[in-house]
Design an enzyme around this catalytic site. Structure first.
Site, PDB file in Angstrom:
ATOM      1  N   THR A   1     -28.595 -91.024  19.726  1.00 27.65           N
ATOM      2  CA  THR A   1     -27.750 -89.831  19.808  1.00 27.65           C
ATOM      3  C   THR A   1     -27.258 -89.634  21.236  1.00 27.65           C
ATOM      4  O   THR A   1     -28.042 -89.724  22.182  1.00 27.65           O
ATOM      5  CB  THR A   1     -28.537 -88.596  19.347  1.00 27.65           C
ATOM      6  OG1 THR A   1     -28.982 -88.798  18.005  1.00 27.65           O
ATOM      7  CG2 THR A   1     -27.677 -87.340  19.403  1.00 27.65           C
TER       8      THR A   1
ATOM      9  N   GLU B   1     -40.183 -82.352  20.973  1.00 25.58           N
ATOM     10  CA  GLU B   1     -38.912 -82.731  20.344  1.00 25.58           C
ATOM     11  C   GLU B   1     -38.850 -82.185  18.925  1.00 25.58           C
ATOM     12  O   GLU B   1     -37.837 -81.611  18.506  1.00 25.58           O
ATOM     13  CB  GLU B   1     -38.782 -84.254  20.324  1.00 25.58           C
ATOM     14  CG  GLU B   1     -37.582 -84.763  19.530  1.00 25.58           C
ATOM     15  CD  GLU B   1     -37.579 -86.277  19.391  1.00 25.58           C
ATOM     16  OE1 GLU B   1     -36.793 -86.783  18.579  1.00 25.58           O
ATOM     17  OE2 GLU B   1     -38.369 -86.963  20.089  1.00 25.58           O
TER      18      GLU B   1
ATOM     19  N   GLY C   1     -19.688 -73.314  -6.404  1.00 26.14           N
ATOM     20  CA  GLY C   1     -19.134 -74.044  -7.539  1.00 26.14           C
ATOM     21  C   GLY C   1     -18.169 -75.126  -7.101  1.00 26.14           C
ATOM     22  O   GLY C   1     -18.467 -75.929  -6.218  1.00 26.14           O
TER      23      GLY C   1
END
Length: 424
Positions: free
Chosen positions: A198, A284, A381
């Site tokens: 990351t 973390e 929905g």
């Protein structure tokens, strides 16, 4: 604490992200930022003010861009936005004031992680990788020279930080890593790669774990942590990965080909990297647990108002008992997760760091977030299933937290083994 509030109160420039295009014709009231009752959450006045300050900034400057960031897998204004976070004083929220930090605790860190993730799960993940995985590791393990060299620019937002632990064949089994670091005079030569990193494509400073002793028994004793700078000879990044979720939080492979890293950049001591790694993992997991909290809150922000605008059979669908049940389930999952995370954070701030509970908070919050996102989709929905609405993004982002920072399965092992150890 007074210093932190002063830092967080710095004037933010007039830069604003452009609002994203309007989705399908949705009633104006179908989305609103629901109030968070921080009296129930047990926050003091300064912590409440922290949430209010950062939330206001993020809802104005980040939330309107979250859908575009996800759709394009790119945050074009990342560098500028990072400096804005630096001006707010949140990039080094647990770092000492002498390095430009705010000198606060892990509860405050969780609060900021939660609010950024509420605005954008992807940017929240990048924030956690920077502020906790990189900055906090240097704060906790760096020597004075390293702190003075790297922390000010990381905390101001001039630099972006990352941590590199996982490899293609060393994820949960991280001590089996193959990245090799060989000592040669006043530097180390690194060869190998890291994967799923990351902030990898954007990072200026990375905390990297490598093997300095391939024959060590157990293997964990041969791991050393290094501070690696972008631009060091032999270090490069591959093309960013195209992920299911957390899109815009850039992730890539790191490549080390005879990469020279000065011996002065060893974080802690040679062959002591496993202690840096394992102690960092607990915190973390705690801080990243703020991510699922923010995603759950975002689901409620979008779902609850929608249920009180959308009509069927002559009434608001929120009036149907089945929908009332959905609202209750989503809310109680969020609140139960929030109390667990906040209480563990408070304990850590008092020096009471328990690995099984650091694993427990992200295990529970992550799985609740996935279910809450699924419930949100069901409540909307057909609209929940189309990408003009953010519900699918919430689900895809939430799922990451069952995989990153140790999978749900590994977290269960951590908890189970802790109980087994009590009965040896």
């Amino acid at each position: 604490m007074a210093t932190a509030i002063r830092l967080l109160g710095r004037r933010v420039s007039s830069w604003r992200l452009r609002p994203s295009p309007s989705p399908l014709a949705v009633p104006r009231r179908a989305h609103s930022i629901l109030p968070v009752d921080d009296d129930i959450n047990g926050l003091n006045e300064e912590q409440k003010q922290l949430r209010h300050t950062i939330s206001k900034f993020l809802q104005e400057n980040l939330a309107p861009k979250a859908q575009e960031i996800d759709q394009t897998n790119d945050f074009k204004n990342l560098r500028e936005f990072w400096k804005q976070l630096g001006s707010l004083g949140v990039l080094g929220i647990t770092a000492p004031v002498q390095y430009g930090g705010s000198g606060l605790g892990y509860l405050e860190h969780v609060l900021v992680m939660e609010e950024i993730s509420r605005a954008s799960g992807a940017v929240g993940l990048s924030y956690g990788a920077h502020s906790n995985l990189c900055v906090n590791q240097i704060v906790r393990n760096g020597n004075e020279a390293q702190k003075e060299k790297y922390l000010p620019k990381l905390i101001s937002g001039e630099f972006i930080g990352a941590l590199a632990m996982s490899e293609p064949n060393a994820g949960s089994d991280v001590v089996s890593m193959k990245l090799k670091a060989e000592k040669k005079g006043d530097h180390y030569v690194l060869n190998g790669n890291k994967f799923w990193i990351t902030n990898g494509p954007d990072a200026d400073i990375l905390v990297v774990y490598a093997k300095t002793d391939l024959t060590a028994v157990p293997a964990s004793r041969g791991i050393t942590a290094f501070i690696v700078e972008k631009g060091m000879p032999g270090f490069s990044t591959s093309k960013k990965l195209d992920k299911l979720g957390m899109r815009g939080s850039n992730t890539c492979e790191l490549v080390f080909e005879d990469c020279k890293v000065p011996a002065a950049n060893v974080l802690s001591q040679e062959s002591k990297g496993v202690y840096v790694l394992m102690s960092g993992l607990d915190l973390e997991r705690l801080v990243l647990a703020g991510g699922p909290l923010g995603i759950m809150q975002a689901v409620l922000d979008h779902t609850i108002p929608y249920l009180h605008v959308r009509e069927a059979f002559g009434q608001k669908i929120g009036q149907f008992q089945l929908m009332q049940g959905k609202m209750a389930d989503m809310y109680t999952r969020l609140m139960a997760s929030r109390q667990y995370v906040y209480n563990v954070a408070k304990a850590c701030d008092e020096g009471h760091i328990i690995p099984k509970d650091c694993a427990g908070v992200i295990l529970y919050a992550a799985e609740c977030a996935t279910q809450v996102a699924l419930d949100g989709i069901q409540c909307l929905g057909g609209n929940g299933y189309i990408n003009d609405f953010p519900m699918g993004r919430f689900l895809r982002d939430a799922k990451l937290y069952e995989i990153g920072a140790g999978t749900s399965e590994v977290r269960r092992l951590v908890i189970g083994r802790a109980f087994n150890a009590d009965f040896r």
